[in-house]
Design an enzyme around this catalytic site. Structure first.
Site, PDB file in Angstrom:
ATOM      1  N   ASP A 118      14.997  13.776  43.516  1.00  0.00           N
ATOM      2  CA  ASP A 118      16.415  14.202  44.245  1.00  0.00           C
ATOM      3  C   ASP A 118      16.834  13.119  45.282  1.00  0.00           C
ATOM      4  O   ASP A 118      15.714  13.103  46.341  1.00  0.00           O
ATOM      5  CB  ASP A 118      16.306  15.499  44.654  1.00  0.00           C
ATOM      6  N   GLU A 194      13.853  12.431  30.804  1.00  0.00           N
ATOM      7  CA  GLU A 194      15.043  12.827  30.389  1.00  0.00           C
ATOM      8  C   GLU A 194      16.195  12.015  31.233  1.00  0.00           C
ATOM      9  O   GLU A 194      17.308  11.710  30.797  1.00  0.00           O
ATOM     10  CB  GLU A 194      15.212  14.191  30.830  1.00  0.00           C
ATOM     11  N   GLU A 196      16.094   9.206  32.796  1.00  0.00           N
ATOM     12  CA  GLU A 196      16.117   7.766  32.578  1.00  0.00           C
ATOM     13  C   GLU A 196      16.892   7.415  31.406  1.00  0.00           C
ATOM     14  O   GLU A 196      17.742   6.529  31.343  1.00  0.00           O
ATOM     15  CB  GLU A 196      14.781   7.177  32.301  1.00  0.00           C
TER      16      GLU A 196
HETATM   17  N1  SAM Z   1      11.697  13.942  36.591  1.00  0.00           N
HETATM   18  C1  SAM Z   1      12.667  14.679  35.710  1.00  0.00           C
HETATM   19  C2  SAM Z   1      13.294  13.261  35.098  1.00  0.00           C
HETATM   20  O1  SAM Z   1      13.179  11.962  35.445  1.00  0.00           O
HETATM   21  O2  SAM Z   1      13.904  13.722  33.924  1.00  0.00           O
HETATM   22  C3  SAM Z   1      13.312  15.373  36.362  1.00  0.00           C
HETATM   23  C4  SAM Z   1      14.516  14.702  37.494  1.00  0.00           C
HETATM   24  S1  SAM Z   1      15.356  15.763  38.368  1.00  0.00           S
HETATM   25  C5  SAM Z   1      16.426  14.807  39.002  1.00  0.00           C
HETATM   26  C6  SAM Z   1      14.396  16.327  39.969  1.00  0.00           C
HETATM   27  C7  SAM Z   1      13.568  17.469  39.767  1.00  0.00           C
HETATM   28  O3  SAM Z   1      12.517  17.431  40.954  1.00  0.00           O
HETATM   29  C8  SAM Z   1      14.145  18.562  39.786  1.00  0.00           C
HETATM   30  O4  SAM Z   1      13.806  19.403  38.605  1.00  0.00           O
HETATM   31  C9  SAM Z   1      13.945  19.388  40.941  1.00  0.00           C
HETATM   32  O5  SAM Z   1      13.859  20.613  40.894  1.00  0.00           O
HETATM   33  C10 SAM Z   1      12.482  18.843  41.357  1.00  0.00           C
HETATM   34  N2  SAM Z   1      12.067  18.669  42.688  1.00  0.00           N
HETATM   35  C11 SAM Z   1      12.767  18.128  43.750  1.00  0.00           C
HETATM   36  N3  SAM Z   1      11.984  18.282  44.849  1.00  0.00           N
HETATM   37  C12 SAM Z   1      10.959  18.974  44.562  1.00  0.00           C
HETATM   38  C13 SAM Z   1       9.863  19.391  45.298  1.00  0.00           C
HETATM   39  N4  SAM Z   1       9.765  19.350  46.589  1.00  0.00           N
HETATM   40  N5  SAM Z   1       8.816  20.068  44.738  1.00  0.00           N
HETATM   41  C14 SAM Z   1       8.863  20.238  43.398  1.00  0.00           C
HETATM   42  N6  SAM Z   1       9.669  20.014  42.463  1.00  0.00           N
HETATM   43  C15 SAM Z   1      10.765  19.365  43.268  1.00  0.00           C
END
Ligand code: SAM
Length: 218
Positions: A118, A194, A196
């Protein structure tokens, strides 16, 4: 990624054998008590629905993988996938990665993957970004001496920020690309996430770095 709240997702997670419920109690014991082997441990922080980590686990059965995700509604999707695949070398934790040093002992993790983290675009939220110096300090305390962090994103501003943090935090930039899918070296064996797949299909270049800690004398 934040899916709509899915009724019952917390209960499914609590009942699932694929999630580790009291991860703090496993600190220093992941190999011995959770995986019951001596294989390396690699984690993805913010794994979303888990496609990347499960594909990695299928390709590398001699590595233990742990997917960390903050939201139950998203983690639920990974559990549902794992119920079909039953990979023996994957576990999930629902937690905020801010507490990661409570869960892993010094040197317990061999590699950390950050995929499409994020962006937290406001300056005042910079310390929440997973490649920030605050998070690098946490990774420093759980990574093995030769351990690395691998970070991929299509967000240029986040990537530029992450590169600056590498320097400030005193890590080594081992490899970097501004167009992963066209990079003849770094793209070898690349496993898509996903996000990417979604963003590269729109024509966005994918940025990636691999970093490690500086050793004495460097
Ligand atoms: N890694 C996956 C992908 O590339 O398809 C998902 C990307 S998505 C934009 C980011 C994910 O990171 C979200 O599901 C969010 O809930 C999780 N996330 C963000 N900050 C986090 C944190 N501090 N601890 C655990 N999960 C976190």
């Amino acid at each position: 990624m934040r899916l709509r709240n899915i009724a019952g997702s917390r209960e499914v997670i609590a009942d699932s054998d694929f999630t580790v419920k009291d991860p703090n109690e496993k600190k220093g014991l992941w190999k011995k008590e959770v995986f019951c082997n001596d294989n390396r441990i690699r984690i993805e922080i913010g794994m979303g629905k888990g496609r990347f980590i499960m594909d990695m686990a299928a390709l590398n059965p001699d590595v233990n993988y742990i997917g960390i995700e903050k939201y139950s509604s998203v983690l639920l999707r990974a559990i549902q996938k794992q119920e079909q695949t039953l990979l023996p070398n994957v576990k999930f934790i629902r937690m905020d990665a801010e507490d990661i040093t409570e869960v892993f002992a010094p040197g317990e993790v061999d590699r950390i993957y950050l995929n499409f983290s994020d962006p937290w675009p406001k300056d005042r939220h910079a310390k929440r970004r997973l490649p920030s110096r605050q998070f690098l300090a946490r990774y420093d305390s759980i990574l093995a001496p030769e351990g690395v962090v691998e970070f991929k994103t299509d967000n240029r501003d986040l990537f530029m920020f992450a590169l600056e943090e590498v320097e400030s935090a005193g890590w080594n930039l081992d490899q970097v690309t501004y167009d992963l899918h066209s990079d003849p070296v770094m793209n070898v064996g690349n496993v898509m996430t996903e996000y990417e797949e979604r963003f590269s299909s729109l024509g966005n270049p994918i940025y990636k770095y691999i970093i490690s800690r500086k050793r004495k004398g460097e």
